[in-house]
Design a protein around this motif. Structure first.
Motif, PDB file in Angstrom:
ATOM      1  N   MET A 185       0.828  -1.186   0.000  1.00 58.89           N
ATOM      2  CA  MET A 185       0.000   0.000   0.000  1.00 58.89           C
ATOM      3  C   MET A 185       0.879   1.259   0.000  1.00 58.89           C
ATOM      4  N   LYS A 186       1.924   1.241   0.820  1.00 59.32           N
ATOM      5  CA  LYS A 186       2.804   2.425   0.900  1.00 59.32           C
ATOM      6  C   LYS A 186       3.530   2.664  -0.428  1.00 59.32           C
ATOM      7  N   MET A 187       3.907   1.594  -1.097  1.00 55.80           N
ATOM      8  CA  MET A 187       4.594   1.738  -2.378  1.00 55.80           C
ATOM      9  C   MET A 187       3.654   2.363  -3.416  1.00 55.80           C
ATOM     10  N   ALA A 188       2.385   1.958  -3.414  1.00 57.24           N
ATOM     11  CA  ALA A 188       1.405   2.523  -4.338  1.00 57.24           C
ATOM     12  C   ALA A 188       1.173   3.998  -4.019  1.00 57.24           C
ATOM     13  N   GLN A 189       1.105   4.342  -2.745  1.00 57.60           N
ATOM     14  CA  GLN A 189       0.941   5.740  -2.351  1.00 57.60           C
ATOM     15  C   GLN A 189       2.133   6.578  -2.805  1.00 57.60           C
ATOM     16  N   MET A 190       3.325   6.007  -2.663  1.00 58.75           N
ATOM     17  CA  MET A 190       4.530   6.709  -3.098  1.00 58.75           C
ATOM     18  C   MET A 190       4.487   7.016  -4.585  1.00 58.75           C
ATOM     19  N   GLU A 191       4.084   6.028  -5.377  1.00 60.41           N
ATOM     20  CA  GLU A 191       4.014   6.216  -6.827  1.00 60.41           C
ATOM     21  C   GLU A 191       2.952   7.257  -7.183  1.00 60.41           C
ATOM     22  N   SER A 192       1.837   7.221  -6.483  1.00 57.50           N
ATOM     23  CA  SER A 192       0.763   8.191  -6.726  1.00 57.50           C
ATOM     24  C   SER A 192       1.236   9.615  -6.426  1.00 57.50           C
ATOM     25  N   ILE A 193       1.924   9.793  -5.325  1.00 54.73           N
ATOM     26  CA  ILE A 193       2.460  11.120  -4.967  1.00 54.73           C
ATOM     27  C   ILE A 193       3.494  11.566  -5.992  1.00 54.73           C
ATOM     28  N   ASN A 194       4.327  10.639  -6.436  1.00 56.15           N
ATOM     29  CA  ASN A 194       5.317  10.971  -7.457  1.00 56.15           C
ATOM     30  C   ASN A 194       4.628  11.413  -8.747  1.00 56.15           C
ATOM     31  N   ASP A 195       3.552  10.748  -9.129  1.00 56.47           N
ATOM     32  CA  ASP A 195       2.815  11.125 -10.335  1.00 56.47           C
ATOM     33  C   ASP A 195       2.227  12.533 -10.203  1.00 56.47           C
ATOM     34  N   LEU A 196       1.730  12.871  -9.021  1.00 53.64           N
ATOM     35  CA  LEU A 196       1.106  14.181  -8.804  1.00 53.64           C
ATOM     36  C   LEU A 196       2.110  15.317  -8.644  1.00 53.64           C
ATOM     37  N   ARG A 197       3.187  15.061  -7.913  1.00 52.38           N
ATOM     38  CA  ARG A 197       4.126  16.135  -7.546  1.00 52.38           C
ATOM     39  C   ARG A 197       5.450  16.109  -8.288  1.00 52.38           C
ATOM     40  N   GLY A 198       5.735  14.980  -8.941  1.00 52.94           N
ATOM     41  CA  GLY A 198       6.986  14.891  -9.682  1.00 52.94           C
ATOM     42  C   GLY A 198       8.193  14.528  -8.832  1.00 52.94           C
ATOM     43  N   GLU A 199       7.956  14.162  -7.596  1.00 56.54           N
ATOM     44  CA  GLU A 199       9.038  13.706  -6.722  1.00 56.54           C
ATOM     45  C   GLU A 199       8.474  12.722  -5.691  1.00 56.54           C
ATOM     46  N   TYR A 200       9.353  11.848  -5.236  1.00 61.25           N
ATOM     47  CA  TYR A 200       8.933  10.858  -4.248  1.00 61.25           C
ATOM     48  C   TYR A 200       8.963  11.450  -2.842  1.00 61.25           C
ATOM     49  N   PRO A 201       8.014  11.055  -2.004  1.00 59.84           N
ATOM     50  CA  PRO A 201       8.050  11.482  -0.599  1.00 59.84           C
ATOM     51  C   PRO A 201       9.080  10.636   0.167  1.00 59.84           C
ATOM     52  N   VAL A 202       9.397  11.056   1.369  1.00 54.83           N
ATOM     53  CA  VAL A 202      10.237  10.240   2.242  1.00 54.83           C
ATOM     54  C   VAL A 202       9.374   9.080   2.733  1.00 54.83           C
ATOM     55  N   LEU A 203       9.877   7.874   2.587  1.00 56.27           N
ATOM     56  CA  LEU A 203       9.151   6.672   3.001  1.00 56.27           C
ATOM     57  C   LEU A 203       9.641   6.251   4.380  1.00 56.27           C
ATOM     58  N   LEU A 204       8.722   6.113   5.324  1.00 58.33           N
ATOM     59  CA  LEU A 204       9.059   5.681   6.676  1.00 58.33           C
ATOM     60  C   LEU A 204       8.597   4.238   6.868  1.00 58.33           C
ATOM     61  N   LEU A 205       9.525   3.350   7.183  1.00 58.75           N
ATOM     62  CA  LEU A 205       9.210   1.940   7.408  1.00 58.75           C
ATOM     63  C   LEU A 205       9.716   1.544   8.789  1.00 58.75           C
ATOM     64  N   ASP A 206       8.807   1.170   9.662  1.00 53.06           N
ATOM     65  CA  ASP A 206       9.159   0.839  11.039  1.00 53.06           C
ATOM     66  C   ASP A 206       9.188  -0.671  11.241  1.00 53.06           C
ATOM     67  N   ASP A 207      10.380  -1.222  11.364  1.00 54.06           N
ATOM     68  CA  ASP A 207      10.613  -2.637  11.660  1.00 54.06           C
ATOM     69  C   ASP A 207       9.879  -3.588  10.728  1.00 54.06           C
ATOM     70  N   ILE A 208       9.830  -3.252   9.455  1.00 53.73           N
ATOM     71  CA  ILE A 208       9.142  -4.100   8.476  1.00 53.73           C
ATOM     72  C   ILE A 208       9.951  -5.354   8.134  1.00 53.73           C
ATOM     73  N   MET A 209      11.273  -5.270   8.161  1.00 57.14           N
ATOM     74  CA  MET A 209      12.103  -6.387   7.715  1.00 57.14           C
ATOM     75  C   MET A 209      11.952  -7.632   8.591  1.00 57.14           C
ATOM     76  N   SER A 210      11.656  -7.453   9.858  1.00 58.45           N
ATOM     77  CA  SER A 210      11.511  -8.614  10.741  1.00 58.45           C
ATOM     78  C   SER A 210      10.265  -9.433  10.396  1.00 58.45           C
ATOM     79  N   GLU A 211       9.353  -8.841   9.644  1.00 59.06           N
ATOM     80  CA  GLU A 211       8.118  -9.524   9.259  1.00 59.06           C
ATOM     81  C   GLU A 211       8.233 -10.248   7.924  1.00 59.06           C
ATOM     82  N   LEU A 212       9.335 -10.049   7.209  1.00 60.33           N
ATOM     83  CA  LEU A 212       9.471 -10.587   5.863  1.00 60.33           C
ATOM     84  C   LEU A 212      10.508 -11.689   5.779  1.00 60.33           C
ATOM     85  N   ASP A 213      10.307 -12.631   4.850  1.00 60.53           N
ATOM     86  CA  ASP A 213      11.336 -13.639   4.591  1.00 60.53           C
ATOM     87  C   ASP A 213      12.413 -13.009   3.701  1.00 60.53           C
TER      88      ASP A 213
END
Length: 73
Positions: free
Chosen positions: A1-29
Motif C-alpha cells: 500500500m505504501k509503495m502505491a501511495q509513493m508512486e501516486s504522490i510521485n505522479d502528482l508532484r513529480g518527486e517521491y516522498p520520504v518513506l518511513l518503514l518501522d521494523d518491516i524487515m523482521s516480518e518478511l522472509d
C-alpha cells in the motif's frame, strides 16, 4: 500500500516522498526483503529495525545505531 501511495504522490508532484518503514524487515522472509530493498533503493527511506543484517546495505544507504540513547554512526 505504501509503495502505491509513493508512486501516486510521485505522479502528482513529480518527486517521491520520504518513506518511513518501522521494523518491516523482521516480518518478511529473505526473498521479500530483497524485493523490498530493490524497490526502495533509489528512494529516500527511513527504515528502523532491530537487526542490522536484516536491513541490508545498498548503494548510498547509511546505518545509524542507537545504543543507550546515543546515535552511533
Amino acid at each position: 500500500m505504501k509503495m502505491a501511495q509513493m508512486e501516486s504522490i510521485n505522479d502528482l508532484r513529480g518527486e517521491y516522498p520520504v518513506l518511513l518503514l518501522d521494523d518491516i524487515m523482521s516480518e518478511l522472509d529473505s526473498a521479500r526483503r530483497q524485493y523490498l530493498s530493490d524497490k526502495i533503493k533509489d528512494k529516500q527511506v527511513i527504515l528502523t529495525c532491530t537487526d542490522a543484517d536484516a536491513a541490508g546495505k545498498s548503494g548510498s544507504a547509511r546505518l545509524f545505531e542507537v545504543r543507550s540513547g546515543k546515535i552511533i554512526v
